[in-house]
Write an enzyme that holds these catalytic residues in place. Structure first.
Site, PDB file in Angstrom:
ATOM      1  N   LYS A 310       0.843  -1.203   0.000  1.00 36.44           N
ATOM      2  CA  LYS A 310       0.000   0.000   0.000  1.00 36.44           C
ATOM      3  C   LYS A 310       0.879   1.254   0.000  1.00 36.44           C
ATOM      4  CE  LYS A 310      -3.900  -1.884   2.689  1.00 36.44           C
ATOM      5  NZ  LYS A 310      -4.937  -1.649   1.669  1.00 36.44           N
ATOM      6  N   ARG A 384     -10.357 -11.467   2.142  1.00 34.96           N
ATOM      7  CA  ARG A 384     -11.207 -12.533   1.592  1.00 34.96           C
ATOM      8  C   ARG A 384     -10.507 -13.889   1.671  1.00 34.96           C
ATOM      9  NH1 ARG A 384     -11.710  -9.281  -3.879  1.00 34.96           N
ATOM     10  NH2 ARG A 384     -11.511  -7.659  -2.302  1.00 34.96           N
TER      11      ARG A 384
HETATM   12  N1  BES Z   1      -7.972  -3.627   4.426  1.00 35.17           N
HETATM   13  C1  BES Z   1      -8.184  -3.248   3.088  1.00 35.17           C
HETATM   14  C2  BES Z   1      -9.479  -2.491   2.876  1.00 35.17           C
HETATM   15  C3  BES Z   1      -9.581  -1.138   3.535  1.00 35.17           C
HETATM   16  C4  BES Z   1      -9.246  -0.003   2.817  1.00 35.17           C
HETATM   17  C5  BES Z   1     -10.053  -1.014   4.824  1.00 35.17           C
HETATM   18  C6  BES Z   1      -9.361   1.218   3.429  1.00 35.17           C
HETATM   19  C7  BES Z   1     -10.166   0.220   5.411  1.00 35.17           C
HETATM   20  C8  BES Z   1      -9.820   1.332   4.709  1.00 35.17           C
HETATM   21  C9  BES Z   1      -8.228  -4.481   2.194  1.00 35.17           C
HETATM   22  O1  BES Z   1      -7.456  -5.543   2.599  1.00 35.17           O
HETATM   23  C10 BES Z   1      -7.753  -4.091   0.839  1.00 35.17           C
HETATM   24  O2  BES Z   1      -6.626  -3.729   0.731  1.00 35.17           O
HETATM   25  N2  BES Z   1      -8.615  -4.175  -0.144  1.00 35.17           N
HETATM   26  C11 BES Z   1      -8.291  -3.858  -1.496  1.00 35.17           C
HETATM   27  C12 BES Z   1      -8.884  -4.922  -2.371  1.00 35.17           C
HETATM   28  C13 BES Z   1      -8.385  -4.902  -3.787  1.00 35.17           C
HETATM   29  C14 BES Z   1      -6.902  -5.181  -3.834  1.00 35.17           C
HETATM   30  C15 BES Z   1      -9.136  -5.946  -4.591  1.00 35.17           C
HETATM   31  C16 BES Z   1      -8.860  -2.493  -1.818  1.00 35.17           C
HETATM   32  O3  BES Z   1      -9.938  -2.148  -1.327  1.00 35.17           O
HETATM   33  O4  BES Z   1      -8.200  -1.736  -2.521  1.00 35.17           O
HETATM   34 MN    MN Z   2      -5.464  -5.419   1.928  1.00 33.20          MN
END
Ligand code: BES
Ligand code: MN
Ligand code: ZN
Length: 531
Positions: A310, A384
């Site tokens: 990230k 997931r």
């Molecule tokens: N933990 C994150 C989602 C999240 C984002 C929670 C912002 C709280 C605030 C999750 O694991 C994630 O990174 N999701 C990705 C999924 C994508 C890679 C398909 C996302 O939302 O970008």
């Molecule tokens: Mn994530």
């Protein structure tokens, strides 16, 4: 039904094995994981609550909830005429609106340290009473003395909800500051009501347990990831549930998960010095035959994104990526500590998502416990994956009345619903309606989003059974669809995506950080659900 029946026989042996293994057997060769901090850094500072019929002598802070000027005479009948007159003049000259959550703090009236008037709004009800209490609790969190709440003329439920609100509102997240270690316990809450036994019955043990469980869930969510990781999450759950009647705790460590073929959660955890855990909490409060409601939580103790790393801005918020696991544990805690007549299981899928030489990579293929193979598109779609194994385990080992998973799953749900609603996904309308009603009742609203069959196409893979990301489409929906592939279609299942609501900036009712979102909703849902 037949495969599930077979699994039911296979599983207990595997679990018993998991439980017998010493902690050392799971070591992954990384020494850092063995240092364990104490279960809780700071003692709880919850104020003691009592309900009385007569207002005590002045002292500490007086809390005066009002929905209109005309209520002052009755509600504040225990004040002297002169003091009541002073309050009335202050309300008039400040043009106090009596809207829900509005406050007016008066110092120097009578013998009270302060008088805090709190608006109840025009149509008071449980939500308004609780949130007025929370606003007062937050405003008065630094008052060392006691609080006297005038709830005369209000229903017993108002007295109880005001007390619950005060407990929620006084929650603090500054537990790592020196002042928290030096803090002396605050004075008690005394609620003045004409309905002492009824208010007492509503508050104890249910309201009190809810306040404790909410604080627990928020504490573990707010705790940074150097202190709160899969093993310490388990320790804190154990500490909080020790001796609570009807509760049993099982923990799957790495070897146990390996034996069960939980390749998805193991894959997520393999880049971290902190080994993953599957925590299974059972509370049996109803008769043996009642099928349990099963709550499953995403418990990523820190989400860096892994190799699909990230951006650094705000990455620290990902210490709260285990909020789903905290909420399902908190909900079970609230039910168990109040002896609710329900059967409930909470499963926390705990792992840390780190970049490392051992981490999973994009294009890797993992095999989940139910045998499905998953192509990794992004190592950042890890929630997931841990839920895939948690739900596979539930599907193989339990015969649930309903399954609800809770996860900070996608940034996309924040884009869709902001911080007003959590996303609700289900193929079972009755279950969806019951969850939405529970959320509405407790002030943790849900907004239902679709599970369109095309999401299945979005997550189809050319090299595996499915992939963990779905391109540019409905991100929250494809995530939900993916999770739904790991529980039998016959089982009523719903998915709550709380990524937009799990935490936020400070508000009138709480400090910045975890909101404990869905503890109250799930507690209410499990009590009220008619499977
Ligand atoms: N933990 C994150 C989602 C999240 C984002 C929670 C912002 C709280 C605030 C999750 O694991 C994630 O990174 N999701 C990705 C999924 C994508 C890679 C398909 C996302 O939302 O970008
Ligand atoms: Mn994530
Ligand atoms: Zn995540």
């Amino acid at each position: 039904m037949i495969p599930r029946f077979l699994f039911a026989f296979a599983a207990p042996g595997a679990l018993a094995l998991a439980l017998c293994l010493p902690a050392a057997a799971e070591a992954q060769g990384r020494g850092a994981a063995s240092a364990r901090p104490p279960a809780a850094a700071v003692p709880a500072t919850q104020r003691a609550v009592s309900f009385v019929a007569e207002a005590p002598a002045a002292g500490g802070v007086l809390v005066l909830p009002l929905s209109a000027e005309g209520e002052l005479a009755g509600r504040a009948a225990s004040l002297s005429e002169a003091d009541r007159g002073a309050v009335g003049r202050a309300l008039t000259s400040s043009k106090f609106s009596y809207e829900g959550g509005k406050t007016l703090m008066l110092r120097g009236v009578g013998a009270w340290d302060a008088i805090l008037v709190v608006g109840l709004g025009e149509t008071p009800g449980p939500k308004a009473w609780q949130s007025a209490g929370a606003v007062a609790g937050r405003a008065l969190r630094d008052e060392a003395g006691g609080l006297t709440v005038l709830a005369g003329g209000l229903p017993a439920e108002a007295a109880a909800e005001l007390a619950i609100g005060l407990g929620l509102g006084e929650y603090r997240s500054d537990f790592h500051q020196a002042k928290a270690r030096e803090r002396t316990p605050t004075g008690p809450v005394i609620v003045v009501t004409g309905q002492v036994p009824a208010a007492e019955f509503l508050f104890r043990p249910r309201g009190e347990a809810l306040v404790t469980a909410m604080a627990w869930a928020r504490d573990v969510s707010n705790e940074p990831a150097n202190k709160l990781y899969p093993e310490t999450f388990v320790e804190r759950a154990r500490a909080a549930l020790a001796g609570v009647p009807g509760v049993t705790i099982e923990v799957l460590d790495v070897p146990a998960m390996e034996r069960l073929g939980m390749g998805a959660i193991l894959g997520v955890g393999q880049g971290s010095a902190r080994p993953p855990r599957m925590l299974i909490l059972r509370y049996r409060g109803a008769g043996a035959p009642a099928a349990p409601v099963v709550l499953v939580g995403k418990g990523i103790t820190f989400d860096t994104g892994g190799i699909s790393i990230k951006p650094s801005a705000n990455m620290g918020n990902m210490k709260m990526d285990m909020s789903g696991a905290a909420s399902v544990t908190g909900a079970l805690m609230a039910l168990a500590k109040s002896g609710a007549p329900v059967n409930v299981v909470a499963v926390a899928a705990l792992a840390e998502n780190m970049p490392d030489g051992r981490s999973i990579r994009p294009a890797d293929v993992l095999t989940a416990m139910n045998g499905k193979t998953i192509e990794i598109v992004s190592t950042d779609a890890e929630g997931r994956l841990v839920l895939a194994d948690a739900l596979s385990w539930v599907d193989a080992n339990l015969q649930p009345a309903a399954v609800v998973d809770v996860a900070t799953l996608t940034g996309a749900v924040r884009g869709a619903l902001g911080d007003e609603y959590a996303g609700l996904f289900s193929r079972h309308d009755v279950l969806a309606d019951q969850l939405a009603a529970a959320g509405e009742a407790v002030g943790e609203p849900l907004w239902r989003l679709p599970l369109h069959p095309s999401y299945g196409v979005d997550i189809s893979s050319t090299i595996a059974d499915l992939k963990n990301g779905g391109g540019e489409g409905a991100g929250a929906g494809t995530g939900a669809h993916f999770i739904g592939e790991f529980i039998s279609r016959d089982t009523p299942w719903a998915h709550l995506d709380i990524a937009g609501v799990a935490y936020g900036a400070a508000t009138d009712t709480g400090p910045a950080g975890s909101a404990g979102y869905s503890v109250r909703l799930l507690e209410r849902f499990v009590r009220d659900v008619q499977p």
